[in-house]
Structure formats: C-alpha cells, structure tokens
Scaffold this active site. Sequence first.
Site, PDB file in Angstrom:
ATOM      1  N   SER A   5     -10.622  17.117 -18.704  1.00  0.00           N
ATOM      2  CA  SER A   5     -10.624  16.371 -17.441  1.00  0.00           C
ATOM      3  C   SER A   5     -11.101  17.232 -16.289  1.00  0.00           C
ATOM      4  O   SER A   5     -11.687  16.732 -15.333  1.00  0.00           O
ATOM      5  CB  SER A   5      -9.218  15.865 -17.116  1.00  0.00           C
ATOM      6  OG  SER A   5      -8.954  14.641 -17.727  1.00  0.00           O
ATOM      7  N   ASP A  47     -10.062   6.833 -12.260  1.00  0.00           N
ATOM      8  CA  ASP A  47      -8.930   7.694 -12.614  1.00  0.00           C
ATOM      9  C   ASP A  47      -7.623   7.097 -12.102  1.00  0.00           C
ATOM     10  O   ASP A  47      -7.475   5.877 -12.078  1.00  0.00           O
ATOM     11  CB  ASP A  47      -9.189   9.088 -12.034  1.00  0.00           C
ATOM     12  CG  ASP A  47      -8.635  10.205 -12.893  1.00  0.00           C
ATOM     13  OD1 ASP A  47      -7.406  10.304 -12.990  1.00  0.00           O
ATOM     14  OD2 ASP A  47      -9.426  10.988 -13.452  1.00  0.00           O
ATOM     15  N   HIS A  62      -3.778  13.331 -10.983  1.00  0.00           N
ATOM     16  CA  HIS A  62      -4.959  13.657 -11.786  1.00  0.00           C
ATOM     17  C   HIS A  62      -6.256  13.293 -11.075  1.00  0.00           C
ATOM     18  O   HIS A  62      -7.201  14.089 -11.005  1.00  0.00           O
ATOM     19  CB  HIS A  62      -4.828  12.926 -13.122  1.00  0.00           C
ATOM     20  CG  HIS A  62      -5.848  13.260 -14.144  1.00  0.00           C
ATOM     21  ND1 HIS A  62      -7.044  12.588 -14.255  1.00  0.00           N
ATOM     22  CD2 HIS A  62      -5.846  14.191 -15.131  1.00  0.00           C
ATOM     23  CE1 HIS A  62      -7.730  13.085 -15.268  1.00  0.00           C
ATOM     24  NE2 HIS A  62      -7.031  14.059 -15.821  1.00  0.00           N
TER      25      HIS A  62
END
Length: 603
Positions: A409, A173, A237
């Site tokens: 996600s 990520d 994220h």
Amino acid sequence: MNLSNISAVKVLTLVVSAAIAGQVCAAESIVNYESANAISKQPEGSVRFIVKYKDGTPSSQGLKTRSTTKVMASGMQVAGFEAQFVRTTGLGAGIFAVPELKTTKEAHLVMDTIASNPDVEFVEVDRLAYPKAAPNDPSYRQQWHYFGNYGVKANKVWDRGFTGQGVVVSVVDTGILDHVDLNGNMLPGYDFISSAPNARDGDQRDNNPADEGDWFDNWDCGGYPDPRREKKFSTWHGSHVAGTIAAVTNNGVGVAGVAYGAKVIPVRVLGKCGGYDSDITDGMYWSAGGHIDGVPDNQNPAQVVNMSLGGGGGCSQNSQRMIDKTTNLGALIVIAAGNENQDASRTWPSSCNNVLSVGATTPKGKRAPFSNYGARVHLAAPGTNILSTIDVGQAGPVRSSYGMKAGTSMAAPHVSGVAALVISAANSIGKTLTPSELSDILVRTTSRFNGRLDRGLGSGIVDANAAVNAVLGDQNRAQPRPPVNQPINSGNKVYRSDRRVAIRDLRSVTSGIRVNDQARVGSANITLTLDIRYGDRSQLAVELIAPSGRVYPIYHDGKRQPNIVGPATFSVKNERLQGTWTLKVTDKARGVTGSIDSWSLTF
C-alpha cells in the site's frame, strides 16, 4: 411496498421462475465460483452478489429503473434464501444482499440458481477488499524512499521543476483526514460506501469522503478465532497514501509528497471491515470521469488512480470490466500487489489486466519479506519505513500527526506520484500519454534491485528521473547502469514454438523458447507473434517473461471475442537476451477453454 420494491421483485422473479421452469442456460452465463471462497471469513450478514444481465433483456431493462443509492427492503427468495435488492453499479449490474447466507456451498447454490436465468451474463460474490498496509515503527527518520540509493529519485525531478503540477490523482481508499499537510492539495471527493454500518457516518453514499476510522472490536469482521481478526485501531490508511503522493511541501511542516504539485481526489470505499468490490469499482470509475447513477459527476477527472487495497482470489468479472472502462477514459490504474508473501495472481485487483501492479522493497533494495511477487507484479517501489500523514486517534480522528507504515500500500503511491511527475513533464512539451504508454515508460526505466531477488518483483524499482528523461527524449540523463553489450536490432532472427499447450479454467500455463545465439545482455526490438485459440479473450492475461525474470505484460483489447492472433512489437533495454523466454497465459474465469497453438519471437 412502493413501486421500486415491486419492480425489484419482478427482476429477481425472472431468476426464480427460470429455475422452476428448468430453463437452465448456465453454460451461457459466467459463474465465478472462486469469488465465494472467503465467505466463511466475512462478517455475519455481509454476503452480497453482483448480477450482470445481458444488455437488452427484460431483466436488464428492469434494473435500469432502480435507485443506485437507496437500499430497498423486499421479500425476494433465491434458492430458499431471502434476498434484498441494494442498487445498480456503474457497469449496469445489480447488487443483491443475502444476509442469511453463510457458506461457500450455499453461495454456489444461489449463483447456480441465478445463472439458470438466460438473461444473466455473469454472477459472482461482491467480495470484500482491505487496505494493504501494516503499522510500523512511528519514529521519525529521513524519507529515504524519495532520495536514497534505492529510493524513487523524486528529488532529482523536483530540481528540474517538475512537481506533478496540473495532474489529478485519485486515492480510492479509506477516505481523507483534515490534515495541515494534506488540505491544500485536496479536491472534492465522494464517499462510495453503500453499507451504513461500514461507513460509520450515519448514512451511505454521500459527498463527504472524510475518514471516520476503520477500527473494529474482536471478530466484528468475522474470522473467529483467528487472532489476526481481533480488534484493530484505525489505520488512517487513505491519508497516509495521499500524503505519499501529494503532501503539501515547502510549507515548513511535516513531510513532502512525491508529486507535491499534483491534486488528489479522495474516494472513500473502505470502512469498518473493508469494502465491497462493487463500491470500489464504482469509486474508481467515477474518479476518472465515469458516470454513476445517483452520484454527481466528478468535475476533475483523475489521470492516475491509486488503489492500495485488495482481497483474495483472481480478478472478478465486475472488476475487470470496470477497470477496462476506467482505462478507456484515459486513467492509469496503480495497484498494490499485496502483503501475503505469495504469488500476486492469487489476489485481486492485482491479478487483473490493464493495471500496474506494484511490489514493495526495503531501504537496501531487496524484496520486502511480506510483498507479493510473480509475473503479475510489473515493478516495485519502497514499501518499508514509509513516513507520511496520519492521525493520533485510535478510533475516530483526534489530531493530525505523522507515522511510518509498511506494505505494498505504501509502495503503490510512490508509483502513482512518479506517474504524476511524468505526466507533468509530458505536458510541458505538449505530449499526451495513454495509460499503456505511461505504464510502459514507468516499467522500462526502473533502476536495478540490489542483486538478485529471492522472488520476482517486475522490472526494477521505479525511477522518477529516468522516467522523466524518457518522456522528454533525453536518455543520456538517465541514471547510469552497468555496461552492457551493444544493442541488437537485426530484426531477422526468428525463434518459434509449435508445441500446443492446453488452457484450462482458472489456471496459468507456460510455454518456453530457448535463445542461445544473441548477446548475453543487450537491447533489442522484439516482435512477439501469438496464435492463441480461445473462445473469450477477455478472460485471458498474457505475459512474456524474459530470462532475467522481468515480466512484460502483453495487452490486448480485452473484448469478449475469440482468439489472440497477431504480432506485438516492443523494445527491451539492458535485458538478458540469452536463455529461456517464457510465454505465460492465465485463465481468469470458468466456462471457456482453449490452447496456445504456437508463438514466436523475432529479434
């Protein structure tokens, strides 16, 4: 010019000289034209190509002497464009940057020129992928997604002593934050971003996976004048995903993680403007224990790889082959299905084989309106109002915090966390699960959606308690379901289709069999027998879709050999047996065609 530059020029000279000499062997090379479709939306100067040479050829041998980390300036020319050799990948392919290239048509010309070299196995654009999340209301609520009516029921597993202990999960990520609710469960990771401007840390690949922020100003990342590509604050994220999987728990601070006894390897592959396919797949493979030249080997191989990212188009040759290599190391790869409210077959890596693709649901057990759907989605998990670990900084990190996000996600790490819980339960009884066995358990033990969905999200919502019960062999403790008709295990009723269906480039085809004389709903052992004639089965994805809409992926060995012929036996539980069963075959690359000659179901 140093020796590395000279060698790099020689490798690409083979391509150019072959084109001049008219040695056109493109029919023997796979050219992924679809990979060039989004070039006009990329940042200027960002186009790169993945070129895989056939093993044992002069071009392949030349690449083996290249550095994997240092960008080499050179004056190479391909189809009139200057090209720079960047590095080699874990697949042994070469990465070539062509900064002046701007259009899909130009990319096709370059790929055709490269493919005219008989040494080339495949060529495709090194596509960019992006995080699959969108910001949401940051106010604190309960973490309903763990224990609510349509949550993953992780709390029931914690009460039984299973927390993911002894399991390693990698998060491929944006990297990781220094965060009080994460630090205790982090293992050494790596930064695989090979583009210094994207990395923002002053260099390229290094052993520091810290998230430097993925913010950008108006249209820095291309897409003008699309307002969706205007400036964006940093998402943090990767840390939000990591917190869902394994935030430190029972520490009196912040939030809990699904598998808070597990450890996480942060692998940084996404920076400013996303990340390249080749960096993502190298990071994925490395995290599971694979060797990447120029990078120290990972001493803590992951059993589960979470990839909450993706881009447009079908599965690339590079992605599929690296996914297969990673799966062969024993890691389950969990993928976010995507947030475009479209069929997941149109995005990658959710369209690849040997992955577990996850859609998103709401607190009411319905499909999240943004979630991708379709036969490529295997199961679902909560993906709205998900509270986890972030930072308050809008650009770089400032101070640890917590916030809510939405997206597939956020759904994928719930499944990765549950997978870690299942592995820890299996470890407790000395059982080792293969990636396909683990995937099968997660898919067949899901809980029901809240009524019929508008679009298919696979078998149901991941259920940690039922999955652990399955691996322990204690089916009686699974979550209750509505009564169903008694099981059917006759094994002697055959339903067959001999209608030939042509398989064409980059398309999905279907064939149906109507079943009328079985119980409406029940459990059964089913044998699917296939006769698919096709020149390269590694390019095919095969799925069986039940009358209920549930999708059963049919895994084959993925080898570059012809045909898929033979039986596959599996069990279904609480499934709708009456109705039309559909065989779906998807062609993922150009150059090879074939047909479904026949298939049958035996109950």
